[in-house]
Enzyme design. Sequence first.
Site, PDB file in Angstrom:
ATOM      1  N   ALA A  32      90.612  93.220  62.401  1.00 44.67           N
ATOM      2  CA  ALA A  32      90.340  94.070  62.776  1.00 44.67           C
ATOM      3  C   ALA A  32      91.450  94.232  63.416  1.00 44.67           C
ATOM      4  CB  ALA A  32      88.956  94.586  63.823  1.00 44.67           C
ATOM      5  N   LEU A  33      92.836  94.293  62.062  1.00 44.48           N
ATOM      6  CA  LEU A  33      93.687  93.906  62.925  1.00 44.48           C
ATOM      7  C   LEU A  33      94.668  95.528  63.564  1.00 44.48           C
ATOM      8  CD1 LEU A  33      95.425  91.273  60.114  1.00 44.48           C
ATOM      9  CD2 LEU A  33      95.074  91.445  62.369  1.00 44.48           C
ATOM     10  N   GLU A  35      98.147  98.081  65.888  1.00 39.87           N
ATOM     11  CA  GLU A  35      99.282  97.537  65.916  1.00 39.87           C
ATOM     12  C   GLU A  35      99.479  96.594  66.792  1.00 39.87           C
ATOM     13  OE1 GLU A  35     102.034  98.634  64.926  1.00 39.87           O
ATOM     14  OE2 GLU A  35     101.180  99.844  63.485  1.00 39.87           O
ATOM     15  N   HIS A  37      98.016  93.818  66.754  1.00 44.32           N
ATOM     16  CA  HIS A  37      98.192  92.467  66.423  1.00 44.32           C
ATOM     17  C   HIS A  37      99.660  92.562  65.354  1.00 44.32           C
ATOM     18  CE1 HIS A  37      93.807  92.892  66.562  1.00 44.32           C
ATOM     19  NE2 HIS A  37      93.969  91.449  66.522  1.00 44.32           N
ATOM     20  N   GLY A 147      98.379  87.529  72.664  1.00 40.20           N
ATOM     21  CA  GLY A 147      98.568  88.663  73.579  1.00 40.20           C
ATOM     22  C   GLY A 147      98.228  88.620  74.948  1.00 40.20           C
ATOM     23  N   GLU A 148      99.283  89.248  75.870  1.00 42.62           N
ATOM     24  CA  GLU A 148      98.927  89.556  77.149  1.00 42.62           C
ATOM     25  C   GLU A 148      97.821  90.216  77.776  1.00 42.62           C
ATOM     26  OE1 GLU A 148     102.115  90.128  78.920  1.00 42.62           O
ATOM     27  OE2 GLU A 148     103.465  88.134  78.524  1.00 42.62           O
ATOM     28  N   LYS A 149      97.666  91.158  76.600  1.00 46.14           N
ATOM     29  CA  LYS A 149      95.995  91.555  77.211  1.00 46.14           C
ATOM     30  C   LYS A 149      95.255  90.896  77.411  1.00 46.14           C
ATOM     31  CE  LYS A 149      93.274  93.920  74.757  1.00 46.14           C
ATOM     32  NZ  LYS A 149      91.963  93.466  74.639  1.00 46.14           N
ATOM     33  N   LEU A 185      95.458  98.531  72.983  1.00 42.79           N
ATOM     34  CA  LEU A 185      95.000  98.864  72.298  1.00 42.79           C
ATOM     35  C   LEU A 185      94.136  97.553  71.872  1.00 42.79           C
ATOM     36  CD1 LEU A 185      96.661 100.502  71.194  1.00 42.79           C
ATOM     37  CD2 LEU A 185      97.169  99.769  69.505  1.00 42.79           C
TER      38      LEU A 185
END
Length: 281
Positions: A32-33, A35, A37, A147-149, A185
């Site tokens: 489910a890529l 921006e 990713h 990702g740091e999310k 995102l």
Amino acid sequence: MQIFQTVAALRAFQQDIRAKGQTLALVPTMGALHEGHLSLVKLAQDKADHVVVSIFVNPTQFGPNEDFDAYPRMIEADTLKLKPLKISGVFAPSVAEMYPKGFASNISVRGLTDCLCGAARPGHFDGVATVVSKLLLQSRADFAVFGEKDWQQLQVIRRVNADLNIDCDIIGAPIYRDAETGLALSSRNAYLDAAELRSANQLNVILKQYAQDIRDGAEYDIATADATQKIIKAGFQKIDYLECREAESLKAVHHFDAKTPCRVFVAAKIGKARLIDNMAV
Ligand code: PAF
């Protein structure tokens, strides 16, 4: 762009490039890529000669009442999004390839996983640590980008990579935010309807103010109660956590001290989505 469906095919590719003295960066994803990713892929391309994106919705990191079945799966659309980036390959194994009959191992990281998403989602980080260890060992990647999310996930992966001597260079990529609203995102944003999206857009604004209040020396409990109230007023049904913690150890922080980097973390539910975000104080 090659599509690898088996560990053997991925290994053969890795051995081939290694023999040529070339390096590999892996970008593990659940598909489910978006921006965000793609920004991880670009970072990976800066680091290594070859980039492989893995797409695997990992069943072992979802709890019994979580969204494993509903999680968006769109491998064709994902592959199309990756094509223009000219990466070397996509690793898209089946569940049976990753967890063959008789699979019985589990990697559990103590300490770091007791709080935040670890407390709210029991077993989640065992699933993450196990699948990511497998992906790093299967690919023998020189670099892997996360990702740091998912900040807590990143710390857990760094720990397991060091503890098990996997020797991959783990790279954290800055959170990719919507340019207008600042919303982090996430594939789960796809669950939001228009009204929920308007609420979700406020989460990062409230979190930023919370970080600022803590930095300015506000009383921790008062700042937390204030931000909690704002999140509920924005339309969220439930807050799993809203906290300030040390960036690396994830130890609770109740008084800001400029010498110790710390971050604020939030997880909150709206409609069918559970959104997370974090930022430096
Ligand atoms: O962050 C994710 O998408 C997943 O947790 C990961 C790292 C790909 C492991 O399944």
